[in-house]
Write a protein that holds these residues in place. Sequence first.
Motif: not given
Lengths: 183, 183
Positions: A150-157
């Motif tokens: 989810v940290l990567h999902a946040w960064r990618d978003a």
Amino acid sequence: MSSAINFIRRIPEGEDRERLTCADCGFVAYENPKIVTGSVVVADGKVMLCRRAIEPRRGFWTIPAGYMEMGETIEEAARREAREEACADIAIEGMLAVYSIARIGQVQVLFRARLASPGFAAGAESLEVRLFDWDEIPWDELAFPSVHWVLHAWRDAGAGPLGAPRGNPPDDPRGVRRLGQGA
Amino acid sequence: MSSAINFIRRIPEGEDRERLTCADCGFVAYENPKIVTGSVVVADGKVMLCRRAIEPRRGFWTIPAGYMEMGETIEEAARREAREEACADIAIEGMLAVYSIARIGQVQVLFRARLASPGFAAGAESLEVRLFDWDEIPWDELAFPSVHWVLHAWRDAGAGPLGAPRGNPPDDPRGVRRLGQGA
């Protein structure tokens, strides 16, 4: 206070799969997947992480998240978890991800949020709560694979409006890996 | 087979809220919200609805949906429900909506899907299964408020890629209304 309970697995009348059933009285303890909800809480471009004071994974870092309770909406549950674990009052902005952890019967619904009022502190289930720049995140000390995800999902978003929520990563579509197994 | 079970509500040691507890043996029956998942299944621009063969709301129309089971991912559960209720093999395209029905402890995660192979039929829990043009949908005979909500979410989303999932409608943010109460 607790005497032995004699649960067996059997198929109740009218059903098509085994359920955990008390051999003495017939009580059926339905086991359903549980909903975990929580948030990537962002303040000044940093993300909030809590160091767990409880097992499993005591001492490791996670986002404020936990089991949804009866009578709540999912957003209310995510706000309660931030309050309990980080003494933080958050405003939910949108849904970042929905993950299935089939191995343990969990669905995780994870939001992006911001602090709705200043201040935070370690709640009863946290040893400490801190804001991290991306480059400071203790990647090797995160509690669960889905915290990585989810940290990567946040960064990618990015910072703008959120689109479709992420699902499990392609290399773990059923959420079966543990940390150290390629997560 | 079933003798009386003597459940009371009390706060277990180390917890902060009442749980359903057996007064005789101390067994705690944790009640958590349950996950319902299902799909707006689209074929030739029409949507699939199933007329319920079971209570509640027998005889009323719904989308293929039901309770997620242990060991499944949420997408696997949605595909299973389409198979069980509509004998349909579906391909999930994306998430349309996540609704909280706080009154009954449900979170509904609802997808848009298409038929992955031709053909469908009434499963054991359906009296009939049909495809409806938008103007043919039996609005007054839908089983649940969330069926109204998700059909409109599908219509509003158009046919392209899906963005952020819808949540509860603004006039029922906690999912407390019943049909006939403004749903």
